[in-house]
Design a protein around this motif. Sequence first.
Motif, PDB file in Angstrom:
ATOM      1  N   LEU A  69       0.842  -1.204   0.000  1.00  0.00           N
ATOM      2  CA  LEU A  69       0.000   0.000   0.000  1.00  0.00           C
ATOM      3  C   LEU A  69       0.871   1.245   0.000  1.00  0.00           C
ATOM      4  O   LEU A  69       1.860   1.334   0.732  1.00  0.00           O
ATOM      5  CB  LEU A  69      -0.925  -0.004   1.217  1.00  0.00           C
ATOM      6  N   HIS A  70       0.457   2.229  -0.811  1.00  0.00           N
ATOM      7  CA  HIS A  70       1.250   3.449  -0.924  1.00  0.00           C
ATOM      8  C   HIS A  70       0.428   4.573  -1.543  1.00  0.00           C
ATOM      9  O   HIS A  70      -0.675   4.348  -2.051  1.00  0.00           O
ATOM     10  CB  HIS A  70       2.486   3.194  -1.794  1.00  0.00           C
ATOM     11  N   LEU A  71       0.998   5.776  -1.512  1.00  0.00           N
ATOM     12  CA  LEU A  71       0.510   6.937  -2.248  1.00  0.00           C
ATOM     13  C   LEU A  71       1.609   7.350  -3.209  1.00  0.00           C
ATOM     14  O   LEU A  71       2.794   7.189  -2.912  1.00  0.00           O
ATOM     15  CB  LEU A  71       0.259   8.121  -1.313  1.00  0.00           C
ATOM     16  N   SER A  72       1.226   7.917  -4.310  1.00  0.00           N
ATOM     17  CA  SER A  72       2.244   8.477  -5.204  1.00  0.00           C
ATOM     18  C   SER A  72       2.680   9.821  -4.620  1.00  0.00           C
ATOM     19  O   SER A  72       1.987  10.419  -3.788  1.00  0.00           O
ATOM     20  CB  SER A  72       1.676   8.675  -6.609  1.00  0.00           C
ATOM     21  N   ASP A  77       1.552  15.138  -2.390  1.00  0.00           N
ATOM     22  CA  ASP A  77       1.731  16.585  -2.542  1.00  0.00           C
ATOM     23  C   ASP A  77       0.394  17.308  -2.628  1.00  0.00           C
ATOM     24  O   ASP A  77       0.215  18.368  -2.019  1.00  0.00           O
ATOM     25  CB  ASP A  77       2.560  16.900  -3.787  1.00  0.00           C
ATOM     26  N   ALA A  78      -0.551  16.747  -3.373  1.00  0.00           N
ATOM     27  CA  ALA A  78      -1.868  17.376  -3.503  1.00  0.00           C
ATOM     28  C   ALA A  78      -2.573  17.431  -2.152  1.00  0.00           C
ATOM     29  O   ALA A  78      -3.183  18.443  -1.788  1.00  0.00           O
ATOM     30  CB  ALA A  78      -2.725  16.616  -4.522  1.00  0.00           C
ATOM     31  N   TRP A  79      -2.484  16.356  -1.385  1.00  0.00           N
ATOM     32  CA  TRP A  79      -3.090  16.328  -0.058  1.00  0.00           C
ATOM     33  C   TRP A  79      -2.429  17.348   0.870  1.00  0.00           C
ATOM     34  O   TRP A  79      -3.103  18.115   1.559  1.00  0.00           O
ATOM     35  CB  TRP A  79      -2.995  14.914   0.513  1.00  0.00           C
ATOM     36  N   LEU A  80      -1.078  17.390   0.852  1.00  0.00           N
ATOM     37  CA  LEU A  80      -0.363  18.337   1.697  1.00  0.00           C
ATOM     38  C   LEU A  80      -0.655  19.779   1.301  1.00  0.00           C
ATOM     39  O   LEU A  80      -0.757  20.663   2.163  1.00  0.00           O
ATOM     40  CB  LEU A  80       1.142  18.057   1.652  1.00  0.00           C
ATOM     41  N   ASP A  81      -0.817  20.038   0.007  1.00  0.00           N
ATOM     42  CA  ASP A  81      -1.188  21.384  -0.450  1.00  0.00           C
ATOM     43  C   ASP A  81      -2.528  21.803   0.140  1.00  0.00           C
ATOM     44  O   ASP A  81      -2.708  22.949   0.561  1.00  0.00           O
ATOM     45  CB  ASP A  81      -1.251  21.447  -1.977  1.00  0.00           C
ATOM     46  N   ASP A  88      -8.924  20.987   6.145  1.00  0.00           N
ATOM     47  CA  ASP A  88      -8.664  19.799   6.965  1.00  0.00           C
ATOM     48  C   ASP A  88      -9.341  18.593   6.331  1.00  0.00           C
ATOM     49  O   ASP A  88     -10.456  18.256   6.662  1.00  0.00           O
ATOM     50  CB  ASP A  88      -9.179  20.026   8.381  1.00  0.00           C
ATOM     51  N   ILE A  89      -8.621  17.974   5.384  1.00  0.00           N
ATOM     52  CA  ILE A  89      -9.193  16.841   4.670  1.00  0.00           C
ATOM     53  C   ILE A  89      -8.434  15.572   5.024  1.00  0.00           C
ATOM     54  O   ILE A  89      -7.282  15.610   5.438  1.00  0.00           O
ATOM     55  CB  ILE A  89      -9.162  17.067   3.130  1.00  0.00           C
ATOM     56  N   ASP A  90      -9.115  14.445   4.871  1.00  0.00           N
ATOM     57  CA  ASP A  90      -8.488  13.153   5.114  1.00  0.00           C
ATOM     58  C   ASP A  90      -7.476  12.850   4.010  1.00  0.00           C
ATOM     59  O   ASP A  90      -7.623  13.310   2.873  1.00  0.00           O
ATOM     60  CB  ASP A  90      -9.551  12.037   5.128  1.00  0.00           C
ATOM     61  N   PRO A  91      -6.470  12.075   4.344  1.00  0.00           N
ATOM     62  CA  PRO A  91      -5.511  11.695   3.300  1.00  0.00           C
ATOM     63  C   PRO A  91      -6.194  10.813   2.254  1.00  0.00           C
ATOM     64  O   PRO A  91      -7.176  10.136   2.564  1.00  0.00           O
ATOM     65  CB  PRO A  91      -4.428  10.928   4.050  1.00  0.00           C
ATOM     66  N   PRO A  92      -5.667  10.815   1.047  1.00  0.00           N
ATOM     67  CA  PRO A  92      -6.245   9.940   0.030  1.00  0.00           C
ATOM     68  C   PRO A  92      -6.024   8.485   0.414  1.00  0.00           C
ATOM     69  O   PRO A  92      -5.095   8.160   1.165  1.00  0.00           O
ATOM     70  CB  PRO A  92      -5.471  10.295  -1.251  1.00  0.00           C
ATOM     71  N   PRO A  93      -6.883   7.601  -0.069  1.00  0.00           N
ATOM     72  CA  PRO A  93      -6.705   6.184   0.281  1.00  0.00           C
ATOM     73  C   PRO A  93      -5.448   5.603  -0.362  1.00  0.00           C
ATOM     74  O   PRO A  93      -5.059   5.984  -1.475  1.00  0.00           O
ATOM     75  CB  PRO A  93      -7.951   5.510  -0.292  1.00  0.00           C
ATOM     76  N   CYS A  94      -4.799   4.747   0.386  1.00  0.00           N
ATOM     77  CA  CYS A  94      -3.615   4.066  -0.144  1.00  0.00           C
ATOM     78  C   CYS A  94      -4.054   3.053  -1.188  1.00  0.00           C
ATOM     79  O   CYS A  94      -5.165   2.533  -1.167  1.00  0.00           O
ATOM     80  CB  CYS A  94      -2.857   3.359   0.973  1.00  0.00           C
TER      81      CYS A  94
END
Length: 96
Positions: A69-72, A77-81, A88-94
Amino acid sequence: MTAAASRPVSIKVDEEMKARLNRLAEARQRTPHWMMREAITQYVEREEKREAFRQDALKAWEAYRATGLHLSAAEADAWLDQLQQGNDIDPPPCRG
């Protein structure tokens, strides 16, 4: 550790380092003893944090190897931006 539980420790430094320490202690209106204790305290705290970070990275690597399991980087970067912009959004699913 309380002051009563402190034990003396000796270290060897060359004359140049001793002179530098004495000059700095005098400029800061501290004792050389205080300067050495402060330096050791800061070093140990920094290295403990560094070691904790290293251990977290090793755990993350092992989790990735076990699950895949991973994120690109682009997803991360999009989530951190979004977080940086105050969203305050949840991280994308792995994904695997």
